[in-house]
Motif scaffolding. Structure first.
Motif, PDB file in Angstrom:
ATOM      1  N   MET A   1       0.349  -1.172  -0.129  1.00 31.84           N
ATOM      2  CA  MET A   1       0.193  -0.348   0.349  1.00 31.84           C
ATOM      3  C   MET A   1       1.067   1.192  -0.269  1.00 31.84           C
ATOM      4  SD  MET A   1      -2.893   0.901   2.430  1.00 31.84           S
ATOM      5  CE  MET A   1      -4.576   0.079   1.208  1.00 31.84           C
ATOM      6  N   PRO A   2       0.816   2.034  -0.571  1.00 33.46           N
ATOM      7  CA  PRO A   2       1.489   3.007  -1.348  1.00 33.46           C
ATOM      8  C   PRO A   2       1.741   4.280   0.101  1.00 33.46           C
ATOM      9  CG  PRO A   2       0.404   2.827  -3.077  1.00 33.46           C
ATOM     10  CD  PRO A   2       0.266   2.201  -2.032  1.00 33.46           C
ATOM     11  N   LYS A   3       1.054   4.460   0.584  1.00 36.33           N
ATOM     12  CA  LYS A   3       0.367   5.418   2.216  1.00 36.33           C
ATOM     13  C   LYS A   3       1.113   4.800   2.510  1.00 36.33           C
ATOM     14  CE  LYS A   3      -3.892   4.242   3.541  1.00 36.33           C
ATOM     15  NZ  LYS A   3      -5.560   5.200   2.957  1.00 36.33           N
ATOM     16  N   LEU A   4       1.614   3.368   3.113  1.00 39.99           N
ATOM     17  CA  LEU A   4       2.434   3.040   4.275  1.00 39.99           C
ATOM     18  C   LEU A   4       3.806   3.118   4.257  1.00 39.99           C
ATOM     19  CD1 LEU A   4      -0.587   0.796   5.689  1.00 39.99           C
ATOM     20  CD2 LEU A   4       0.257   3.018   6.451  1.00 39.99           C
ATOM     21  N   ARG A   5       4.691   3.558   2.965  1.00 45.78           N
ATOM     22  CA  ARG A   5       5.746   2.973   2.460  1.00 45.78           C
ATOM     23  C   ARG A   5       6.417   4.225   2.920  1.00 45.78           C
ATOM     24  NH1 ARG A   5       5.763   2.498  -4.204  1.00 45.78           N
ATOM     25  NH2 ARG A   5       5.016   0.773  -3.940  1.00 45.78           N
ATOM     26  N   ALA A   6       6.493   5.224   3.990  1.00 45.64           N
ATOM     27  CA  ALA A   6       6.633   6.149   4.499  1.00 45.64           C
ATOM     28  C   ALA A   6       7.287   5.229   5.703  1.00 45.64           C
ATOM     29  CB  ALA A   6       6.399   7.074   5.145  1.00 45.64           C
ATOM     30  N   PHE A   7       5.940   4.215   6.564  1.00 46.55           N
ATOM     31  CA  PHE A   7       5.990   3.386   7.516  1.00 46.55           C
ATOM     32  C   PHE A   7       7.332   2.461   7.620  1.00 46.55           C
ATOM     33  CE2 PHE A   7       2.426   6.498   7.179  1.00 46.55           C
ATOM     34  CZ  PHE A   7       2.940   7.143   8.154  1.00 46.55           C
ATOM     35  N   ASN A   8       7.183   1.544   9.163  1.00 43.79           N
ATOM     36  CA  ASN A   8       8.254   0.778   8.903  1.00 43.79           C
ATOM     37  C   ASN A   8       7.107  -0.186   9.943  1.00 43.79           C
ATOM     38  OD1 ASN A   8       8.772   0.657  12.043  1.00 43.79           O
ATOM     39  ND2 ASN A   8      10.175   1.827  11.245  1.00 43.79           N
ATOM     40  N   GLY A   9       7.118  -0.997  10.246  1.00 46.09           N
ATOM     41  CA  GLY A   9       6.305  -2.796  10.592  1.00 46.09           C
ATOM     42  C   GLY A   9       6.687  -2.204  12.360  1.00 46.09           C
ATOM     43  N   LYS A  10       6.975  -1.329  12.444  1.00 43.08           N
ATOM     44  CA  LYS A  10       6.649  -0.845  14.575  1.00 43.08           C
ATOM     45  C   LYS A  10       5.609  -0.058  14.076  1.00 43.08           C
ATOM     46  CE  LYS A  10      11.497  -1.519  15.455  1.00 43.08           C
ATOM     47  NZ  LYS A  10      11.643  -0.853  17.188  1.00 43.08           N
ATOM     48  N   ASP A  11       5.232   0.673  13.520  1.00 43.81           N
ATOM     49  CA  ASP A  11       4.110   1.875  12.638  1.00 43.81           C
ATOM     50  C   ASP A  11       2.559   0.195  13.176  1.00 43.81           C
ATOM     51  OD1 ASP A  11       1.560   3.273  11.484  1.00 43.81           O
ATOM     52  OD2 ASP A  11       3.592   4.094  12.290  1.00 43.81           O
ATOM     53  N   PRO A  12       2.026   1.452  14.017  1.00 43.49           N
ATOM     54  CA  PRO A  12       0.340   0.462  14.486  1.00 43.49           C
ATOM     55  C   PRO A  12      -0.641   0.932  13.334  1.00 43.49           C
ATOM     56  CG  PRO A  12       0.064   2.120  16.190  1.00 43.49           C
ATOM     57  CD  PRO A  12       1.951   2.501  14.786  1.00 43.49           C
ATOM     58  N   LYS A  13      -0.670   1.605  12.124  1.00 44.13           N
ATOM     59  CA  LYS A  13      -0.588   1.401  10.864  1.00 44.13           C
ATOM     60  C   LYS A  13      -0.480  -0.258   9.798  1.00 44.13           C
ATOM     61  CE  LYS A  13      -0.416   5.495  10.034  1.00 44.13           C
ATOM     62  NZ  LYS A  13       0.632   6.784  10.864  1.00 44.13           N
ATOM     63  N   VAL A  14       0.856   0.156   9.509  1.00 39.98           N
ATOM     64  CA  VAL A  14       1.324  -1.013   8.842  1.00 39.98           C
ATOM     65  C   VAL A  14       0.945  -2.269   9.627  1.00 39.98           C
ATOM     66  CG1 VAL A  14       3.259  -1.801   8.340  1.00 39.98           C
ATOM     67  CG2 VAL A  14       3.310   0.523   8.088  1.00 39.98           C
ATOM     68  N   ILE A  18      -0.693  -4.984   7.652  1.00 41.57           N
ATOM     69  CA  ILE A  18      -0.407  -6.337   7.847  1.00 41.57           C
ATOM     70  C   ILE A  18      -1.472  -7.443   8.087  1.00 41.57           C
ATOM     71  CG2 ILE A  18       2.201  -7.968   8.016  1.00 41.57           C
ATOM     72  CD1 ILE A  18       3.565  -5.518   7.398  1.00 41.57           C
ATOM     73  N   GLN A  19      -1.607  -7.480   8.975  1.00 37.28           N
ATOM     74  CA  GLN A  19      -2.572  -8.350  10.178  1.00 37.28           C
ATOM     75  C   GLN A  19      -3.830  -8.120   9.544  1.00 37.28           C
ATOM     76  OE1 GLN A  19      -2.228  -6.793  13.769  1.00 37.28           O
ATOM     77  NE2 GLN A  19      -0.910  -7.931  14.398  1.00 37.28           N
ATOM     78  N   SER A  20      -4.383  -7.668   8.122  1.00 35.76           N
ATOM     79  CA  SER A  20      -5.921  -7.909   7.658  1.00 35.76           C
ATOM     80  C   SER A  20      -5.592  -8.560   7.025  1.00 35.76           C
ATOM     81  CB  SER A  20      -6.262  -6.561   7.557  1.00 35.76           C
ATOM     82  OG  SER A  20      -5.479  -7.022   5.820  1.00 35.76           O
ATOM     83  N   PHE A  21      -4.499 -10.334   6.708  1.00 34.79           N
ATOM     84  CA  PHE A  21      -4.102 -10.626   5.625  1.00 34.79           C
ATOM     85  C   PHE A  21      -4.625 -12.296   6.712  1.00 34.79           C
ATOM     86  CE2 PHE A  21      -2.389  -7.398   3.099  1.00 34.79           C
ATOM     87  CZ  PHE A  21      -3.191  -7.504   2.109  1.00 34.79           C
ATOM     88  N   ALA A  67       8.846 -10.059  13.247  1.00 31.98           N
ATOM     89  CA  ALA A  67       9.555 -10.623  14.260  1.00 31.98           C
ATOM     90  C   ALA A  67       9.041  -9.938  15.621  1.00 31.98           C
ATOM     91  CB  ALA A  67      10.999  -9.540  13.625  1.00 31.98           C
ATOM     92  N   GLU A  68       8.678  -8.692  15.627  1.00 34.59           N
ATOM     93  CA  GLU A  68       8.035  -8.112  16.663  1.00 34.59           C
ATOM     94  C   GLU A  68       7.082  -8.627  17.500  1.00 34.59           C
ATOM     95  OE1 GLU A  68       9.457  -5.433  18.261  1.00 34.59           O
ATOM     96  OE2 GLU A  68      11.132  -5.445  16.794  1.00 34.59           O
ATOM     97  N   TRP A  69       6.537  -9.114  16.655  1.00 30.73           N
ATOM     98  CA  TRP A  69       5.503 -10.154  17.329  1.00 30.73           C
ATOM     99  C   TRP A  69       5.990 -11.553  17.748  1.00 30.73           C
ATOM    100  CZ3 TRP A  69       2.681 -14.966  16.372  1.00 30.73           C
ATOM    101  CH2 TRP A  69       1.577 -14.775  16.740  1.00 30.73           C
ATOM    102  N   LEU A  70       6.512 -11.671  17.063  1.00 28.69           N
ATOM    103  CA  LEU A  70       7.204 -13.346  17.564  1.00 28.69           C
ATOM    104  C   LEU A  70       8.047 -12.750  18.537  1.00 28.69           C
ATOM    105  CD1 LEU A  70       8.227 -14.670  14.431  1.00 28.69           C
ATOM    106  CD2 LEU A  70       6.468 -15.501  15.286  1.00 28.69           C
ATOM    107  N   LYS A  71       8.682 -11.745  18.751  1.00 30.02           N
ATOM    108  CA  LYS A  71       9.710 -11.479  20.407  1.00 30.02           C
ATOM    109  C   LYS A  71       8.258 -11.604  21.355  1.00 30.02           C
ATOM    110  CE  LYS A  71      10.655  -7.202  21.617  1.00 30.02           C
ATOM    111  NZ  LYS A  71      11.437  -5.716  21.286  1.00 30.02           N
ATOM    112  N   LYS A  72       7.491 -10.898  20.725  1.00 34.02           N
ATOM    113  CA  LYS A  72       6.336 -10.665  22.118  1.00 34.02           C
ATOM    114  C   LYS A  72       5.672 -11.730  22.717  1.00 34.02           C
ATOM    115  CE  LYS A  72       4.870  -5.931  21.512  1.00 34.02           C
ATOM    116  NZ  LYS A  72       3.802  -5.294  20.978  1.00 34.02           N
TER     117      LYS A  72
END
Length: 90
Positions: A1-14, A18-21, A67-72
């Motif tokens: 999704m282009p509007k999320l490119r500026a963010f990374n996987g720690k961002d709640p929107k991202v 990703i978890q919507s799939f 990776a963050e999810w698995l860490k938790k």
């Protein structure tokens, strides 16, 4: 999704995107099972350190979120964890 490119996987929107799939949840739960069962057996035998790498294309969104999810998840099983995001700033 282009509007999320500026963010990374720690961002709640991202993370939410990703978890919507459904495949994401299935993948994460399978990974958690694979990591917790062998590690607990290794730990009982005196092997107290394991290294895992999660590499997905780009290294900024999916791999960071997973990776963050698995860490938790591993911390809930009382495993000490450390995550390094090699490509998060690229």
């Amino acid at each position: 999704m282009p509007k999320l490119r500026a963010f990374n996987g720690k961002d709640p929107k991202v993370r939410r995107y990703i978890q919507s799939f459904p495949q994401t949840g299935e993948f994460l739960h399978r990974m958690q099972s694979l990591l917790t069962i062998p590690d607990s057996a290794l730990y009982r035998r005196g092997k107290k350190l394991s290294h895992y790498r999660l590499r997905l294309h780009g290294g900024k969104h999916r791999s960071v979120m997973m990776a963050e999810w698995l860490k938790k998840a591993l911390q809930k099983h009382k495993f000490a964890t450390r995550v390094t995001h090699r490509d998060i700033d690229k």
